[in-house]
Design an enzyme around this catalytic site. Structure first.
Site, PDB file in Angstrom:
ATOM      1  N   SER A 150       0.855  -1.184   0.000  1.00 36.50           N
ATOM      2  CA  SER A 150       0.000   0.000   0.000  1.00 36.50           C
ATOM      3  C   SER A 150       0.889   1.231   0.000  1.00 36.50           C
ATOM      4  O   SER A 150       2.044   1.165   0.436  1.00 36.50           O
ATOM      5  CB  SER A 150      -0.882   0.009   1.260  1.00 36.50           C
ATOM      6  OG  SER A 150      -1.510   1.268   1.447  1.00 36.50           O
ATOM      7  N   TYR A 164      -2.636  -0.779  10.467  1.00 36.08           N
ATOM      8  CA  TYR A 164      -2.491  -1.012   9.033  1.00 36.08           C
ATOM      9  C   TYR A 164      -1.140  -0.512   8.530  1.00 36.08           C
ATOM     10  O   TYR A 164      -0.428  -1.232   7.817  1.00 36.08           O
ATOM     11  CB  TYR A 164      -3.625  -0.315   8.287  1.00 36.08           C
ATOM     12  CG  TYR A 164      -3.647  -0.580   6.803  1.00 36.08           C
ATOM     13  CD1 TYR A 164      -4.205  -1.739   6.296  1.00 36.08           C
ATOM     14  CD2 TYR A 164      -3.104   0.336   5.903  1.00 36.08           C
ATOM     15  CE1 TYR A 164      -4.238  -1.993   4.927  1.00 36.08           C
ATOM     16  CE2 TYR A 164      -3.124   0.092   4.536  1.00 36.08           C
ATOM     17  CZ  TYR A 164      -3.691  -1.065   4.058  1.00 36.08           C
ATOM     18  OH  TYR A 164      -3.710  -1.307   2.705  1.00 36.08           O
TER      19      TYR A 164
END
Length: 260
Positions: A150, A164
């Protein structure tokens, strides 16, 4: 002269294990690998979803298999790789498109949420690469491991993404470490780091005009990432076209990380 170039993206006969292969991103990557001749194992926790994607690929003329696997369970991961090897052959390419996110402000993050996100996004990624490498080393062959990371592997955000970001940042450096350890065996390990990607899971967000406009205003190219934007880079990293590339986390973000 061009004949050698024709083979750069040839996946014919290569066995591709796609963890999270029934999801929007994983299935798109599976389709492009199958289109170029790969034999595809669709692995995930829900057999029905995996069967649906594998059946789609089979109907299109590919050789495909559905495999049940829980990425949090070491035994399950190894069994899924073993089943794939027995039915399709030793795995050449690992695609890890498994991931989760639990949004909580950092001061309120529960250890249950932290453990869930880290177990799936980081520990699970390691278990997948470890199991794939064990197969590849045992068969004396190289391979390519591709992890979906990501932009949050390198950027913070003013929202509750502590778990995350930690998981994806950890995965980014794990990719470098595994690539370094296994390079001599011909095993390449790389990451693909998309920005916000249009999938069914975020449909409601993208239909909110305030959210959408704020989002695309931060992206220099003025749009969100589509799953189709990830197909080409996945094929590139899986194929011989990237034979001298390893340890990289490649951003597919419309310029986000270039401008922040």
């Amino acid at each position: 002269m061009g004949s050698s170039y024709d083979q750069l993206f040839n996946m014919r006969g290569k066995v591709v294990f796609v963890a999270g292969g029934s999801g929007a991103i994983g299935s798109e990557m599976a389709r492009v690998m199958a289109h170029y001749g790969g034999k595809i194992a669709i692995a995930g926790i829900a057999l029905e979803d995996c069967l649906r994607t594998a059946s789609e690929l089979t109907a299109a003329g590919a050789e495909a298999l559905a495999v049940v696997m829980d990425v949090k369970d070491e035994t399950s991961v190894k069994a899924a790789l073993a089943e794939t090897t027995a039915k399709l052959g030793a795995v050449d390419v690992l695609v890890n498109a498994v991931g989760t996110h639990i949004e909580q402000p950092a001061q309120d993050v529960t250890m249950a949420a932290w453990d869930t996100v880290l177990d799936i996004n980081l520990r699970g990624a390691f278990l997948l690469s470890q199991a794939a490498a064990q197969v590849q080393l045992a068969h004396g062959r190289g391979g390519s491991h591709i992890h979906v990371t990501s932009v949050r592997s390198g950027l913070g955000i003013r929202r509750g993404y502590a778990a995350y970001c930690a998981s994806k940042g950890g995965l980014a450096i794990l990719i470098k470490q595994l690539a370094t350890e296994w390079a001599s065996a011909g095993i390449r390990v790389n990451g693909i780091a998309p920005t916000f990607t249009r999938t069914p899971l975020v449909k409601n967000y993208l239909e909110d005009p305030v959210f959408y406009n704020n989002l695309v205003n931060r992206i220099p190219m003025g749009r969100v990432c589509e799953t189709s934007d990830l197909a080409g880079i996945a094929l590139f990293l899986a194929s011989d076209a990237s034979s001298f590339i390893t340890g990289q986390n490649i951003f597919v973000d419309g310029g986000v990380t270039a401008s922040q």
